[in-house]
Design an enzyme around this catalytic site. Structure first.
Site, short mmCIF file in Angstrom:
data_model
loop_
_atom_site.label_atom_id
_atom_site.label_comp_id
_atom_site.label_asym_id
_atom_site.label_seq_id
_atom_site.Cartn_x
_atom_site.Cartn_y
_atom_site.Cartn_z
N TYR A 1 25.36 -40.30 -6.98
CA TYR A 1 26.19 -41.78 -6.92
C TYR A 1 25.04 -42.86 -7.03
O TYR A 1 25.12 -43.89 -6.92
CB TYR A 1 26.67 -41.93 -5.39
CG TYR A 1 26.03 -41.38 -4.07
CD1 TYR A 1 26.34 -40.11 -3.56
CD2 TYR A 1 25.14 -42.21 -3.74
CE1 TYR A 1 25.58 -39.76 -2.60
CE2 TYR A 1 24.39 -41.67 -2.33
CZ TYR A 1 24.69 -40.30 -1.99
OH TYR A 1 24.00 -39.77 -0.88
N HIS B 1 21.86 -37.95 2.46
CA HIS B 1 22.77 -38.13 3.63
C HIS B 1 22.23 -37.09 4.50
O HIS B 1 21.89 -37.36 5.81
CB HIS B 1 24.07 -38.58 3.28
CG HIS B 1 24.95 -38.24 4.61
ND1 HIS B 1 24.90 -39.37 5.43
CD2 HIS B 1 25.73 -37.27 5.15
CE1 HIS B 1 25.51 -38.91 6.72
NE2 HIS B 1 26.20 -38.00 6.45
N ARG C 1 18.01 -45.54 3.60
CA ARG C 1 18.01 -44.33 3.50
C ARG C 1 17.58 -43.92 2.33
O ARG C 1 18.10 -43.79 1.01
CB ARG C 1 19.52 -43.71 3.65
CG ARG C 1 19.50 -42.37 4.29
CD ARG C 1 20.89 -41.80 4.11
NE ARG C 1 21.00 -41.50 2.71
CZ ARG C 1 22.11 -41.42 1.79
NH1 ARG C 1 23.27 -41.79 2.47
NH2 ARG C 1 22.14 -40.94 0.58
#
Ligand SMILES: Cc1ncc(C[n+]2csc(CCOP(=O)(O)OP(=O)(O)O)c2C)c(N)n1
Ligand SMILES: [Mg+2]
Length: 332
Positions: free
Chosen positions: A245, A236, A232
């Protein structure tokens, strides 16, 4: 059987470009305030289009989560209907799930596994030959629902393909922090059916693996778990900030080669497409996207009573009371 014809390869290429170009536009349209939210698929197109192209829409049924734009494109799902989920007008999309063989989108992680298994059991009981394909994320494999779905499918040898898109992240949680034993595909052995790892950035490999798994299920040999390994690349969803993160350096290191660039180069080299075709597809997509944008910026008015009408097949008296109350306000 698994080798696509030149015409099928051109369709694969067109679908990859469609999924990519629409995905990029949807993020822009969200930033422009045209749609409220969107979960991008950038970099996952080969996994999605390859799987979607393997599903037979006359017999099989796809059970997507929320990040299956390329599957919908490859299966020819009415795109304005599909986008009803993301334009905020209709939870799950306004497409016809039965005609499309593509259920409403699911945001409840893991819930679509049991749906797929239930549908597959129905095929068995009705003596039909359809195969259910459940789309699950790496994070979704940590859900209890997924365990129950795989366990029952294995026990009863049902015609289900569990297509796990391992994009290495479940929002901010990396695969390494949530997969006990370190392998998703290894879980299949515990349920008594085969697991296959496929390069999720190789559209032909994904298509071949999915065709094989569907054929196996159709022969009555039971479920297969496919782990399509991809990445990915972006957030998100449009509400997410991945810099909280992971760093851009992490992303560039781990993402690998762009699956669309990879297939374009390969297909050009093998002569199944040429530069004129590549340009024609770009032009076709530009027109297609303008049409979609036009619909999204000027949505037709919707009847608010829809909120109540499709909650249950048989509405409860409470719901009918609420609808009557709402109608009084709506009439003011
Ligand atoms: C039952 C449930 N728990 C938590 C969430 C919140 N949630 C939404 S997406 C997501 C991560 C899913 O990750 P993965 O299955 O890897 O799919 P991806 O988003 O990477 O495509 C979570 C935890 C949810 N929607 N449903
Ligand atoms: Mg994931």
């Amino acid at each position: 059987m698994a080798d696509p014809s030149p015409a099928q390869e051109r369709d694969l290429y067109r679908d990859l470009v469609a999924a990519r170009r629409l995905d990029v536009e949807l993020v822009r349209w969200q930033r422009q305030g045209i749609i409220p939210a969107f979960p991008p698929s950038f970099g996952q197109e080969a996994a999605q289009v390859g799987a979607g192209a393997a599903i037979d829409p006359t017999r099989d049924f796809a059970f997507p989560m929320y990040r299956e734009l390329g599957v919908a494109v490859a299966m020819g799902v009415d795109m304005l209907g599909y986008l009803g989920n993301h334009d905020g007008s209709w939870n799950g999309g306004r497409h016809d799930p039965v005609a499309s063989r593509f259920t409403p989108l699911q945001s409840v992680v893991g819930s679509n596994g049991p749906h797929a298994v239930g549908w597959a059991l129905g095929q068995r009981l009705d003596d039909r030959e359809g195969v259910a394909v459940a789309f699950i994320g790496d994070g979704g494999t940590s859900q209890g629902d997924t365990h129950e779905a795989m366990n029952v499918a294995g026990l009863w040898n049902l015609p289900v393909v569990f297509f796990v898109t391992n994009n290495r992240w479940a929002i901010s949680v990396p695969e390494s922090s949530q997969v006990a034993g370190g392998s998703i595909v290894a879980r299949a052995a515990g349920y008594g059916f085969p697991g296959v790892v496929v390069d999720g950035d190789d559209v032909l490999a994904v298509r071949a693996a999915t065709i094989a798994a569907i054929a196996r299920a159709r022969r009555g040999e039971g479920p297969t778990l496919i782990e399509a390994q991809t990445y990915r690349r972006g957030p998100h969803a449009t509400s997410d900030d991945p810099s909280r993160y992971r760093t851009l350096d992490d992303e560039r290191r781990d993402a690998g080669e762009d699956p669309l660039d990879r297939y374009r180069a390969d297909a050009l080299e093998r002569g199944v497409i040429d530069t004129a075709f590549v340009q024609a597809v770009e032009d076709e997509m530009t027109t297609w996207l303008e049409g979609i944008r036009g619909h999204l910026v000027s949505p037709a008015p919707r009847d608010g009573s829809e909120m109540f009408d499709f909650v249950y097949a048989e509405p409860t008296s409470e719901l009918l009371d609420q609808k009557a109350e709402w109608a009084k306000g709506a009439a003011l």
